[in-house]
Design a protein around this motif. Structure first.
Motif, PDB file in Angstrom:
ATOM      1  N   LEU A  49       0.864  -1.179   0.000  1.00 29.53           N
ATOM      2  CA  LEU A  49       0.000   0.000   0.000  1.00 29.53           C
ATOM      3  C   LEU A  49       0.901   1.230   0.000  1.00 29.53           C
ATOM      4  N   PRO A  50       1.222   1.760  -1.159  1.00 31.44           N
ATOM      5  CA  PRO A  50       2.120   2.914  -1.228  1.00 31.44           C
ATOM      6  C   PRO A  50       1.590   4.087  -0.407  1.00 31.44           C
ATOM      7  N   THR A  51       2.502   4.814   0.197  1.00 29.18           N
ATOM      8  CA  THR A  51       2.078   5.918   1.068  1.00 29.18           C
ATOM      9  C   THR A  51       1.350   7.013   0.309  1.00 29.18           C
ATOM     10  N   TRP A  52       1.591   7.120  -1.010  1.00 30.26           N
ATOM     11  CA  TRP A  52       0.915   8.181  -1.752  1.00 30.26           C
ATOM     12  C   TRP A  52      -0.603   7.987  -1.789  1.00 30.26           C
ATOM     13  N   LEU A  53      -1.070   6.757  -1.559  1.00 26.06           N
ATOM     14  CA  LEU A  53      -2.519   6.548  -1.500  1.00 26.06           C
ATOM     15  C   LEU A  53      -3.158   7.352  -0.378  1.00 26.06           C
ATOM     16  N   TRP A  54      -2.420   7.553   0.698  1.00 21.87           N
ATOM     17  CA  TRP A  54      -2.981   8.189   1.884  1.00 21.87           C
ATOM     18  C   TRP A  54      -2.436   9.594   2.131  1.00 21.87           C
ATOM     19  N   THR A  55      -1.383   9.977   1.405  1.00 25.09           N
ATOM     20  CA  THR A  55      -0.800  11.302   1.630  1.00 25.09           C
ATOM     21  C   THR A  55      -1.215  12.311   0.575  1.00 25.09           C
ATOM     22  N   ARG A  56      -1.646  11.856  -0.598  1.00 28.97           N
ATOM     23  CA  ARG A  56      -2.143  12.780  -1.612  1.00 28.97           C
ATOM     24  C   ARG A  56      -3.565  13.202  -1.269  1.00 28.97           C
ATOM     25  N   ARG A  57      -3.794  14.497  -1.331  1.00 31.01           N
ATOM     26  CA  ARG A  57      -5.129  15.010  -1.010  1.00 31.01           C
ATOM     27  C   ARG A  57      -6.187  14.402  -1.929  1.00 31.01           C
ATOM     28  N   LEU A  58      -5.876  14.272  -3.210  1.00 29.30           N
ATOM     29  CA  LEU A  58      -6.863  13.779  -4.160  1.00 29.30           C
ATOM     30  C   LEU A  58      -7.326  12.370  -3.807  1.00 29.30           C
ATOM     31  N   THR A  59      -6.373  11.456  -3.613  1.00 28.70           N
ATOM     32  CA  THR A  59      -6.754  10.073  -3.344  1.00 28.70           C
ATOM     33  C   THR A  59      -7.394   9.920  -1.970  1.00 28.70           C
ATOM     34  N   LEU A  60      -6.826  10.547  -0.960  1.00 30.72           N
ATOM     35  CA  LEU A  60      -7.361  10.402   0.393  1.00 30.72           C
ATOM     36  C   LEU A  60      -8.780  10.945   0.484  1.00 30.72           C
ATOM     37  N   ALA A  61      -9.007  12.130  -0.063  1.00 28.13           N
ATOM     38  CA  ALA A  61     -10.342  12.737   0.012  1.00 28.13           C
ATOM     39  C   ALA A  61     -11.353  11.943  -0.821  1.00 28.13           C
ATOM     40  N   THR A  62     -10.915  11.443  -1.975  1.00 25.71           N
ATOM     41  CA  THR A  62     -11.820  10.664  -2.815  1.00 25.71           C
ATOM     42  C   THR A  62     -12.171   9.338  -2.162  1.00 25.71           C
ATOM     43  N   PHE A  63     -11.180   8.702  -1.541  1.00 30.53           N
ATOM     44  CA  PHE A  63     -11.464   7.478  -0.783  1.00 30.53           C
ATOM     45  C   PHE A  63     -12.474   7.761   0.337  1.00 30.53           C
ATOM     46  N   ALA A  64     -12.312   8.880   1.026  1.00 32.73           N
ATOM     47  CA  ALA A  64     -13.222   9.222   2.126  1.00 32.73           C
ATOM     48  C   ALA A  64     -14.642   9.413   1.610  1.00 32.73           C
ATOM     49  N   ALA A  65     -14.796  10.108   0.482  1.00 37.96           N
ATOM     50  CA  ALA A  65     -16.129  10.311  -0.091  1.00 37.96           C
ATOM     51  C   ALA A  65     -16.727   8.997  -0.572  1.00 37.96           C
ATOM     52  N   THR A  66     -15.883   8.125  -1.121  1.00 32.69           N
ATOM     53  CA  THR A  66     -16.353   6.806  -1.545  1.00 32.69           C
ATOM     54  C   THR A  66     -16.829   5.996  -0.348  1.00 32.69           C
ATOM     55  N   ALA A  67     -16.104   6.097   0.770  1.00 33.31           N
ATOM     56  CA  ALA A  67     -16.483   5.362   1.984  1.00 33.31           C
ATOM     57  C   ALA A  67     -17.820   5.849   2.529  1.00 33.31           C
ATOM     58  N   THR A  68     -18.033   7.166   2.561  1.00 35.13           N
ATOM     59  CA  THR A  68     -19.308   7.673   3.080  1.00 35.13           C
ATOM     60  C   THR A  68     -20.467   7.293   2.158  1.00 35.13           C
ATOM     61  N   ALA A  69     -20.216   7.280   0.845  1.00 34.26           N
ATOM     62  CA  ALA A  69     -21.256   6.823  -0.073  1.00 34.26           C
ATOM     63  C   ALA A  69     -21.570   5.352   0.168  1.00 34.26           C
ATOM     64  N   GLY A  70     -20.543   4.560   0.480  1.00 36.44           N
ATOM     65  CA  GLY A  70     -20.769   3.162   0.826  1.00 36.44           C
ATOM     66  C   GLY A  70     -21.627   3.013   2.075  1.00 36.44           C
ATOM     67  N   MET A  71     -21.453   3.912   3.027  1.00 36.74           N
ATOM     68  CA  MET A  71     -22.281   3.903   4.232  1.00 36.74           C
ATOM     69  C   MET A  71     -23.748   4.115   3.891  1.00 36.74           C
ATOM     70  N   ILE A  72     -24.010   4.987   2.919  1.00 36.44           N
ATOM     71  CA  ILE A  72     -25.391   5.246   2.517  1.00 36.44           C
ATOM     72  C   ILE A  72     -26.022   3.982   1.936  1.00 36.44           C
ATOM     73  N   VAL A  73     -25.279   3.327   1.066  1.00 36.33           N
ATOM     74  CA  VAL A  73     -25.813   2.140   0.374  1.00 36.33           C
ATOM     75  C   VAL A  73     -26.200   1.052   1.362  1.00 36.33           C
ATOM     76  N   ILE A  74     -25.331   0.750   2.316  1.00 38.24           N
ATOM     77  CA  ILE A  74     -25.606  -0.349   3.229  1.00 38.24           C
ATOM     78  C   ILE A  74     -26.776  -0.033   4.148  1.00 38.24           C
ATOM     79  N   GLY A  75     -26.911   1.220   4.555  1.00 39.10           N
ATOM     80  CA  GLY A  75     -28.015   1.584   5.440  1.00 39.10           C
ATOM     81  C   GLY A  75     -29.361   1.375   4.789  1.00 39.10           C
ATOM     82  N   LEU A  76     -29.468   1.806   3.538  1.00 41.53           N
ATOM     83  CA  LEU A  76     -30.736   1.658   2.837  1.00 41.53           C
ATOM     84  C   LEU A  76     -31.006   0.198   2.503  1.00 41.53           C
TER      85      LEU A  76
END
Length: 466
Positions: free
Chosen positions: A255-282
């Protein structure tokens, strides 16, 4: 855009759809036949692990498979995953007790992790940015179709044949997919010796595994503040810190550190995770609300939920027209806005609501999900070259599944709290009030997704310059 009939990539796309179908159908088709499984094998107190161990094995291995696909090519990793999944399916069908079934379901999950990591990566390799929205629509439609037909198929097998056929049905589908992949998918992968990051991979698996285990079992197997829960999460943190230390020094980090240190990837992963939370709840709570509160049949309640699975692939397929004009971030932000509107709508549902109201809410939610997930994964894939596409795709899929696990834990706690708070009410009213709390949670997470996309995710996804 070439016609599917004349496109030489079509056989591989069919194979991707088939392999995705194996994973998409698995949970719902198994859930339908659980009463017959328990009657035959016993072990009712262990039945939860039939689902938990599969989800755990699938989720924790996705980022590992994504990296391996970058090192050795997509084809061998995907073929390996399908073979493992089919082996797990055949062995699950031959299970002689519940413990054996749980073990073989774990094997299935190991194969499903490879499928989840590589299918979207292969699609990213084969199709251009302009075409990927359409292709993601095809892949998304698999989940919608599976949500409609899998419960019925599982019920038919359980009632008229044997529950073992819910696993055996995977074998011909998987075999066809394998033939199409082996014959149609061609790669030119540079061959050189790699230094596998075994230590990093082990620590990542341990950390993520403990985290998912804690989320799945917290509040059910053990209390959130119990020694078992605290120890599990503490272990996840310690292993995670150790993994970060090892990964920073590895020649080819899993897991290269750039996955978690780049703003683009980290923020996009976070938004993807919250969208996943929506799907499972419904997905988890709306069908139960439809049956317990609106007194719908299981089939009717399932179709209410299926409307989300119908609008999702449509909006996913149409998303390319938007993200090519306004960008990936703003297209996803529009999707999050639709999810917020749906959250508000669902929050106003009452115990006497007409059926069309939850149907409309789930339809809007599905449209929003298609506009969130597709632009984000396509956008991220376009920022890297072939040698990093598997890693970034695996990271995105992992974030989605992690979000679903987080959502399952959070909504489960909220629902149980609601049930306790309305202990004196009628059963239907207790379910309604408890589900209402979940709907409010969905709304809050949808708003959070909007905030993440607007403030944290950069507006422009830089295209990879080869």
């Amino acid at each position: 855009m070439p016609s599917l009939k004349r496109d030489p990539r079509t056989p591989v796309l069919i194979a991707l759809v088939l392999t995705m179908a194996l994973v998409a159908m698995d949970t719902t088709i198994v859930a339908t036949a659980i009463p017959q499984v328990v009657e035959d094998l016993g072990g009712i107190d262990q039945v939860g692990w039939v689902f938990s161990v599969y989800l755990l094995a699938q989720t924790v291995t996705i980022p590992i498979y994504g990296k391996l696909a970058d090192l050795y090519g997509r084809k061998p990793i995907l073929v390996f995953g399908v073979v493992v999944f089919l082996a797990g399916s055949a062995l699950s069908a031959a299970s002689w007790n519940m413990l054996a079934l749980i073990g073989f379901r774990a094997l299935q999950g190991l194969g499903a992790g490879s499928i989840g990591a590589t299918v979207n990566t292969v699609a990213g390799d084969l199709y251009t940015v302009q075409e990927r929205g359409r292709v993601q629509g095809y892949l998304s439609s698999v989940w919608g179709i599976s949500a409609v037909i899998a419960p019925g198929v599982g019920g038919l097998f359980a009632q008229y044949a044997s529950w073992r056929w819910i696993f055996l049905i995977n074998l011909p589908l998987g075999a066809l997919a394998l033939v199409l992949i082996l014959r149609g998918l061609h790669e030119d992968v540079p061959r050189h010796k790699h230094r596998i990051d075994y230590a990093g991979a082990s620590l990542v698996l341990l950390s993520v595994g403990l985290l998912i285990l804690g989320l799945l079992e917290g509040g059910s197997t053990w209390a959130w503040d119990s020694v078992g829960s605290i120890t599990t999460f503490a272990g996840a943190i310690i292993a995670g810190v150790a993994a970060a230390f090892v990964e920073r020094r590895a020649a080819e980090p899993m897991l290269p550190t750039w996955l978690w240190t780049r703003r683009l990837t980290l923020a996009t992963f976070a938004a993807t995770a919250t969208a996943g939370m929506i799907v499972i709840g419904l997905s988890v709570y709306l069908p139960n609300w439809g049956q317990q509160v609106l007194h719908l049949s299981p089939v009717a309640a399932g179709f209410v939920m299926a409307t989300m699975s119908m609008t999702w692939p449509v909006s996913s397929a149409l998303s390319s027209h938007l993200y090519l004009r306004v960008g990936f971030r703003d297209t996803a932000l529009l999707g999050a806005g639709l999810a917020t509107v749906a959250g508000v709508w669902l929050s106003f549902l009452g115990p006497d609501s007409a059926v069309w109201r939850p149907v409309l809410g789930t339809a809007v939610m599905g449209a929003g999900m298609g506009l969130i997930f597709t632009p984000l994964i396509v956008g991220l894939q376009g920022t890297v070259g072939w040698s990093e596409r598997g890693t970034i795709t695996g990271g995105t899929m992992f974030a989605r599944f992690l979000g679903q696990s987080l959502g399952a834990a959070a909504y489960g706690a909220a629902f149980n709290a609601g049930m306790q708070a309305h202990a004196d009410a009628s059963p239907a009213l207790r379910v309604h009030e408890s589900t209402h709390v979940v709907f409010l949670g969905l709304l809050a997470v949808a708003v959070l997704t909007c905030v993440l996309l607007a403030l944290a995710v950069p507006r422009h996804f830089p295209a990879y310059d080869s």
